[in-house]
Scaffold this motif. Structure first.
Motif, mmCIF file in Angstrom:
data_model
loop_
_atom_site.group_PDB
_atom_site.id
_atom_site.type_symbol
_atom_site.label_atom_id
_atom_site.label_comp_id
_atom_site.label_asym_id
_atom_site.label_seq_id
_atom_site.Cartn_x
_atom_site.Cartn_y
_atom_site.Cartn_z
ATOM 1 N N ASN A 140 -15.219 -15.344 59.156
ATOM 2 C CA ASN A 140 -14.470 -14.586 60.167
ATOM 3 C C ASN A 140 -15.287 -13.430 60.731
ATOM 4 O O ASN A 140 -14.769 -12.359 60.982
ATOM 5 C CB ASN A 140 -13.167 -14.031 59.565
ATOM 6 N N ASP A 143 -13.973 -11.768 63.646
ATOM 7 C CA ASP A 143 -12.612 -11.249 63.537
ATOM 8 C C ASP A 143 -12.524 -9.912 62.807
ATOM 9 O O ASP A 143 -11.436 -9.372 62.644
ATOM 10 C CB ASP A 143 -11.722 -12.242 62.774
ATOM 11 N N LEU A 147 -9.028 -8.039 62.975
ATOM 12 C CA LEU A 147 -8.130 -8.135 61.828
ATOM 13 C C LEU A 147 -7.823 -6.767 61.226
ATOM 14 O O LEU A 147 -6.714 -6.520 60.754
ATOM 15 C CB LEU A 147 -8.734 -9.057 60.765
ATOM 16 N N LYS A 164 1.573 -10.397 70.776
ATOM 17 C CA LYS A 164 0.715 -11.109 71.717
ATOM 18 C C LYS A 164 1.388 -11.128 73.076
ATOM 19 O O LYS A 164 2.558 -11.504 73.197
ATOM 20 C CB LYS A 164 0.471 -12.532 71.217
ATOM 21 N N THR A 188 -12.954 -15.734 68.102
ATOM 22 C CA THR A 188 -11.744 -16.528 67.924
ATOM 23 C C THR A 188 -10.718 -16.179 68.991
ATOM 24 O O THR A 188 -10.469 -15.007 69.258
ATOM 25 C CB THR A 188 -11.141 -16.274 66.528
ATOM 26 N N HIS A 190 -7.616 -15.385 69.684
ATOM 27 C CA HIS A 190 -6.311 -14.942 69.180
ATOM 28 C C HIS A 190 -5.374 -14.514 70.309
ATOM 29 O O HIS A 190 -4.195 -14.267 70.081
ATOM 30 C CB HIS A 190 -6.478 -13.747 68.242
ATOM 31 N N TRP A 193 -3.322 -8.717 72.493
ATOM 32 C CA TRP A 193 -2.181 -8.108 71.816
ATOM 33 C C TRP A 193 -1.913 -6.710 72.357
ATOM 34 O O TRP A 193 -2.836 -5.906 72.511
ATOM 35 C CB TRP A 193 -2.435 -8.045 70.311
ATOM 36 N N PRO A 207 -9.727 -9.787 70.770
ATOM 37 C CA PRO A 207 -10.747 -10.321 69.876
ATOM 38 C C PRO A 207 -11.881 -11.033 70.613
ATOM 39 O O PRO A 207 -12.714 -11.683 69.997
ATOM 40 C CB PRO A 207 -9.951 -11.340 69.045
#
Length: 254
Positions: A140, A143, A147, A164, A188, A190, A193, A207
């Motif tokens: 990851n 991320d 994260l 999101k 990634t 995602h 958000w 991200p």
């Protein structure tokens, strides 16, 4: 310049919230000068300056905002330390960017909270460079920032809603119509958000490393993606500065 002065200037021109987008796109006049800020913070990595990678990307976005809107955004790169609320409140919009995990102190969290409640806006984006060493870099790696911040924002502002954003959110259609929502340069997917309190979007978490698109997108990702990254950045800045649900109480506190 803060949001109050910015919106007051637009209102003086006879602009309703629905008219702001057209005024910006028309580039008829420019209001008081706004300043761009990059957030300085500690990161879980040996590179203590990773928060400030590729400042030219910020400058390229500023040029794009100038070219496609009437926002009077100063073409200077500025830094605001998360440990100093006084520094942070000099900027109505702050960009927070890193490939590593942010290591925020209690004071830093409190300053971010106060800054957002006073009317400030933070764009927090995962930087995908892959310079980190060890197993964590292979798991990851794209991320790490995302994260951590998706955990931090609810701690910083628990009364806000982190979710999101849908593709029809006005952020994606403020100046340019981005039908697919948040452009993905690398990392990634995602999605984008948003952190919302009392109907006002106070932060956006990505991200997707659009900042690398601002920096050298045409070469690294292709002309189409490079263009979309700048269009997204312009949309985000304009929306953050002009969202119609920003109330007088928030404006007065900045």
């Amino acid at each position: 310049m803060n949001r109050r002065n910015f919106l007051a200037t637009m209102t003086a021109l006879g602009a309703s919230p629905l008219m702001l987008q057209k005024l910006l796109a028309a580039k008829q006049r420019r209001g008081s000068e706004a300043r761009w800020g990059r957030l300085k913070f500690n990161i879980h990595t040996d590179d203590t300056e990773a928060w400030g990678v590729h400042p030219q990307g910020d400058m390229n976005l500023i040029d794009h905002v100038w070219e496609h809107t009437s926002v009077n955004l100063n073409n200077q790169w500025n830094v605001a330390d998360v440990e100093s609320l006084e520094e942070m409140t000099q900027f109505p919009f702050i960009f927070m960017h890193s490939e590593g995990k942010p290591e925020l102190t209690d004071r830093g969290r409190q300053n971010i909270r106060e800054y957002l409640l006073r009317g400030g806006f933070i764009f927090a984006e995962d930087c995908v460079i892959g310079r980190m060493n060890g197993r964590e870099a292979n798991r990851n790696r794209s991320d790490l920032f995302f994260l951590r911040m998706i955990e931090e924002f609810p701690k910083i502002l628990p009364e806000a809603k982190l979710e999101k954003l849908p593709l029809d959110h006005p952020l994606y259609h403020t100046v340019f119509h981005l039908r697919d929502g948040l452009p993905v340069m690398q990392g990634t997917a995602h999605g984008g958000w948003g952190l919302t309190i009392n109907g006002r979007l106070v932060a956006f978490l990505s991200p997707s490393d659009n900042h690398c698109g601002w920096t050298n997108g045409n070469v690294w990702f292709g002309r189409k993606k490079g263009r979309e990254s700048l269009q997204f950045g312009t949309n985000l800045y304009v929306y953050a500065m002009t969202q119609s649900l920003l109330g007088p109480a928030a404006l007065d506190s900045v």
